[in-house]
Motif scaffolding. Structure first.
Motif, PDB file in Angstrom:
ATOM      1  N   LEU A 200       0.862  -1.193   0.000  1.00 51.38           N
ATOM      2  CA  LEU A 200       0.000   0.000   0.000  1.00 51.38           C
ATOM      3  C   LEU A 200       0.895   1.239   0.000  1.00 51.38           C
ATOM      4  N   GLU A 201       1.104   1.773  -1.178  1.00 46.50           N
ATOM      5  CA  GLU A 201       2.047   2.879  -1.334  1.00 46.50           C
ATOM      6  C   GLU A 201       1.361   4.232  -1.456  1.00 46.50           C
ATOM      7  N   ARG A 202       0.048   4.236  -1.662  1.00 52.87           N
ATOM      8  CA  ARG A 202      -0.678   5.487  -1.864  1.00 52.87           C
ATOM      9  C   ARG A 202      -1.736   5.671  -0.785  1.00 52.87           C
ATOM     10  N   PRO A 203      -2.248   6.883  -0.612  1.00 53.00           N
ATOM     11  CA  PRO A 203      -3.339   7.098   0.348  1.00 53.00           C
ATOM     12  C   PRO A 203      -4.524   6.197   0.003  1.00 53.00           C
ATOM     13  N   TYR A 204      -5.248   5.736   1.039  1.00 58.07           N
ATOM     14  CA  TYR A 204      -6.335   4.796   0.760  1.00 58.07           C
ATOM     15  C   TYR A 204      -7.492   4.931   1.753  1.00 58.07           C
ATOM     16  N   ILE A 205      -8.634   4.456   1.279  1.00 59.24           N
ATOM     17  CA  ILE A 205      -9.832   4.205   2.084  1.00 59.24           C
ATOM     18  C   ILE A 205      -9.837   2.707   2.354  1.00 59.24           C
ATOM     19  N   ILE A 206     -10.370   2.287   3.494  1.00 60.06           N
ATOM     20  CA  ILE A 206     -10.419   0.855   3.788  1.00 60.06           C
ATOM     21  C   ILE A 206     -11.852   0.399   4.019  1.00 60.06           C
ATOM     22  N   SER A 207     -12.142  -0.818   3.577  1.00 55.42           N
ATOM     23  CA  SER A 207     -13.425  -1.455   3.844  1.00 55.42           C
ATOM     24  C   SER A 207     -13.143  -2.899   4.232  1.00 55.42           C
ATOM     25  N   VAL A 208     -13.525  -3.268   5.445  1.00 58.81           N
ATOM     26  CA  VAL A 208     -13.222  -4.602   5.975  1.00 58.81           C
ATOM     27  C   VAL A 208     -14.510  -5.416   6.075  1.00 58.81           C
ATOM     28  N   GLY A 209     -14.485  -6.618   5.536  1.00 59.36           N
ATOM     29  CA  GLY A 209     -15.643  -7.502   5.599  1.00 59.36           C
ATOM     30  C   GLY A 209     -15.695  -8.391   4.369  1.00 59.36           C
ATOM     31  N   THR A 210     -16.349  -9.530   4.502  1.00 58.84           N
ATOM     32  CA  THR A 210     -16.494 -10.446   3.369  1.00 58.84           C
ATOM     33  C   THR A 210     -17.037  -9.695   2.158  1.00 58.84           C
ATOM     34  N   ILE A 211     -16.448  -9.942   0.991  1.00 56.21           N
ATOM     35  CA  ILE A 211     -16.876  -9.259  -0.233  1.00 56.21           C
ATOM     36  C   ILE A 211     -18.128  -9.969  -0.735  1.00 56.21           C
ATOM     37  N   GLU A 212     -19.295  -9.508  -0.291  1.00 55.40           N
ATOM     38  CA  GLU A 212     -20.555 -10.159  -0.643  1.00 55.40           C
ATOM     39  C   GLU A 212     -21.632  -9.106  -0.899  1.00 55.40           C
ATOM     40  N   THR A 213     -22.712  -9.531  -1.537  1.00 56.56           N
ATOM     41  CA  THR A 213     -23.750  -8.613  -2.006  1.00 56.56           C
ATOM     42  C   THR A 213     -24.245  -7.691  -0.894  1.00 56.56           C
ATOM     43  N   ARG A 214     -24.583  -8.257   0.250  1.00 59.63           N
ATOM     44  CA  ARG A 214     -25.169  -7.464   1.326  1.00 59.63           C
ATOM     45  C   ARG A 214     -24.228  -6.388   1.836  1.00 59.63           C
ATOM     46  N   LYS A 215     -22.921  -6.654   1.776  1.00 68.52           N
ATOM     47  CA  LYS A 215     -21.954  -5.690   2.298  1.00 68.52           C
ATOM     48  C   LYS A 215     -21.834  -4.450   1.404  1.00 68.52           C
ATOM     49  N   ASN A 216     -22.214  -4.595   0.122  1.00 68.86           N
ATOM     50  CA  ASN A 216     -22.379  -3.417  -0.730  1.00 68.86           C
ATOM     51  C   ASN A 216     -21.080  -2.639  -0.939  1.00 68.86           C
ATOM     52  N   GLN A 217     -19.943  -3.342  -1.035  1.00 67.88           N
ATOM     53  CA  GLN A 217     -18.671  -2.633  -1.245  1.00 67.88           C
ATOM     54  C   GLN A 217     -18.618  -1.904  -2.580  1.00 67.88           C
ATOM     55  N   VAL A 218     -19.440  -2.325  -3.542  1.00 71.62           N
ATOM     56  CA  VAL A 218     -19.400  -1.679  -4.848  1.00 71.62           C
ATOM     57  C   VAL A 218     -19.765  -0.203  -4.757  1.00 71.62           C
ATOM     58  N   ASP A 232      -6.785   5.528  -3.261  1.00 70.65           N
ATOM     59  CA  ASP A 232      -7.187   4.152  -3.573  1.00 70.65           C
ATOM     60  C   ASP A 232      -8.226   3.660  -2.572  1.00 70.65           C
ATOM     61  N   ILE A 233      -8.778   2.472  -2.836  1.00 64.72           N
ATOM     62  CA  ILE A 233      -9.608   1.789  -1.864  1.00 64.72           C
ATOM     63  C   ILE A 233      -9.060   0.386  -1.662  1.00 64.72           C
ATOM     64  N   VAL A 234      -9.007  -0.047  -0.406  1.00 71.27           N
ATOM     65  CA  VAL A 234      -8.494  -1.362  -0.041  1.00 71.27           C
ATOM     66  C   VAL A 234      -9.647  -2.171   0.542  1.00 71.27           C
ATOM     67  N   LEU A 235      -9.974  -3.289  -0.105  1.00 69.49           N
ATOM     68  CA  LEU A 235     -11.056  -4.166   0.336  1.00 69.49           C
ATOM     69  C   LEU A 235     -10.441  -5.374   1.027  1.00 69.49           C
ATOM     70  N   ALA A 277      -5.471   4.277   7.062  1.00 66.49           N
ATOM     71  CA  ALA A 277      -6.445   4.762   6.091  1.00 66.49           C
ATOM     72  C   ALA A 277      -6.919   6.173   6.428  1.00 66.49           C
ATOM     73  N   TYR A 278      -7.347   6.900   5.406  1.00 72.23           N
ATOM     74  CA  TYR A 278      -7.970   8.208   5.624  1.00 72.23           C
ATOM     75  C   TYR A 278      -9.290   8.038   6.369  1.00 72.23           C
ATOM     76  N   PHE A 279     -10.062   7.044   5.958  1.00 66.12           N
ATOM     77  CA  PHE A 279     -11.304   6.712   6.656  1.00 66.12           C
ATOM     78  C   PHE A 279     -11.740   5.321   6.226  1.00 66.12           C
ATOM     79  N   SER A 280     -12.711   4.761   6.947  1.00 63.01           N
ATOM     80  CA  SER A 280     -13.297   3.473   6.605  1.00 63.01           C
ATOM     81  C   SER A 280     -14.644   3.691   5.922  1.00 63.01           C
ATOM     82  N   SER A 281     -15.009   2.738   5.099  1.00 59.71           N
ATOM     83  CA  SER A 281     -16.332   2.734   4.495  1.00 59.71           C
ATOM     84  C   SER A 281     -17.013   1.419   4.845  1.00 59.71           C
TER      85      SER A 281
END
Length: 379
Positions: A200-218, A232-235, A277-281
């Motif tokens: 992770l070399e650039r500034p990023y947002i983070i989202s932690v959790g299983t990558i699934e429909t309900r989590k709505n990471q899209v 960037d965003i880190v999933l 991270a700058y913030f979490s989503s």
């Protein structure tokens, strides 16, 4: 007093229900050392996360002592376990993951069940028909047969009342905390080491959790196009077929260099990943509580949450919330957090102060209070 627990998740799961099970038993054993805490699991499995718990003098682990119990672990857990509970003179049994033995009501042993969520009722399309029927049967049975129910949020409490017609006075809301490693923000050096480990070399947002429909990471991935190109965003989480939806969007808009997946992150690295991270989503459409929210806030990283379930309850009144389908609102909120340091720092301080209420002492005291009420009401 001897308190028995459904130990399956504590032994077999490294996240989610496993974390809850291990944390609850540990805080009880530490805060109320005069009692014995016995975990009953259908089988053993090597799990380093379980080791600190088993090193406590007043915690034991029991497995089936018969050949049939060892062969048919699921059947033992649903029925045969009650014989072991009676033989061990257990004072109360706690089902930690929405289930109780089918014959617990006739065993003479007071029981408590924790119900984390009823998402399969709110979002049935996310579950197979077979799984929905199984969950509904087990959870309804447990809710009706238990002497008392623990809900992990007011949101879950309302769902139990609505779907299973359980009276409010039978349900206690006991918030859970997060692992102790999130209580202190990592040093800058530790954060940089972890970022380098995962490239992770650039500034990023983070989202932690299983990558699934309900989590709505899209939602956050779509919103990325409205933010500066150097962000960037880190999933962080296990990919499911839903991840292909994100892959398609990334490919269509050529933002692959800005979307990073980490599937096998070490649990010990999560505090630094959040803190860097700058913030979490966390824009999940529905949750029972939302542990990643309090993990992020605990290390001082503000979070954008989705409205409509328990996430506002977990994040507190100061945390920004958006409709889970309103990408423009998410972009505007993200811009404010990215561009205005004072606003981000203020939300971080308020968030840390708010989540301090989710602590071990409160969890232990309220859970023990539920146990004593269950024993009294059973009698």
């Amino acid at each position: 007093m001897i308190i028995g627990f459904d130990g399956k998740r504590a032994v077999q799961n490294n996240t989610g229900l496993g974390n809850y099970s291990r944390l609850l038993v540990e805080v009880l054993a530490t805060r109320f050392p005069e009692h014995l805490y016995a975990l009953y699991a259908p089988k053993l499995r090597p799990n380093p996360r379980l080791k600190p718990l088993m090193e406590l003098d007043n915690v034991e682990l029991h497995t089936p002592d018969t050949a049939s119990g060892r062969t048919f672990g699921a059947l033992w857990r649903s029925r045969g376990i009650t014989s072991a509970l009676k033989e061990d003179k257990v004072s109360l049994y706690h089902g930690l993951s929405g289930e109780l033995p089918m014959n617990i009501a006739g065993s003479g042993i007071p029981s408590v069940v924790t119900i984390h969520d009823l998402i399969f009722r709110r979002f049935p399309e996310c579950y197979s028909a077979v799984d929905r029927r199984i969950y509904d049967y087990k959870f309804r049975h447990a809710a009706e047969r238990a002497d008392r129910i623990i809900a992990i949020s007011e949101c879950t409490r309302r769902d139990i009342m609505e779907f299973y017609n359980i009276p409010a006075e039978k349900i206690d809301v006991v918030y859970q905390g997060c692992d102790r490693q999130f209580r202190t923000r990592p040093s800058d050096a530790a954060i940089e080491r972890v970022k380098a480990k995962y490239g992770l070399e650039r500034p990023y947002i983070i989202s932690v959790g299983t990558i699934e429909t309900r989590k709505n990471q899209v939602m956050a991935v779509r919103g990325l196009r409205g933010l500066p190109d150097d962000l960037d965003i880190v999933l962080v989480g296990r990919r499911t077929p839903y991840a292909r939806t994100i892959d398609h969007y990334v490919s269509t808009y050529s933002i692959g260099s800005r979307v990073k997946f980490i599937e096998q992150a070490d649990f010990a690295d999560l505090p630094a990943l959040y803190a860097g991270a700058y913030f979490s989503s966390y824009t999940s459409r529905y949750e029972g509580f939302g542990i990643p929210v309090i993990e992020s806030l605990s290390v001082g990283t503000p979070v954008i949450v989705a409205s409509g379930s328990c996430l506002e309850e977990a994040a507190g009144p100061s945390a920004p919330s958006v409709d889970p389908d309103d990408v423009e609102d998410w972009i505007n909120t993200a811009k404010e957090l990215f561009n205005y340091t004072e606003s981000r720092d203020r939300l971080a301080r308020q968030g840390q102060e708010y989540v301090s209420r989710f602590n071990d002492a409160d969890m232990a005291e309220k859970t023990m209070g539920t146990y004593l009420r269950a024993i009294r009401e059973h009698s």
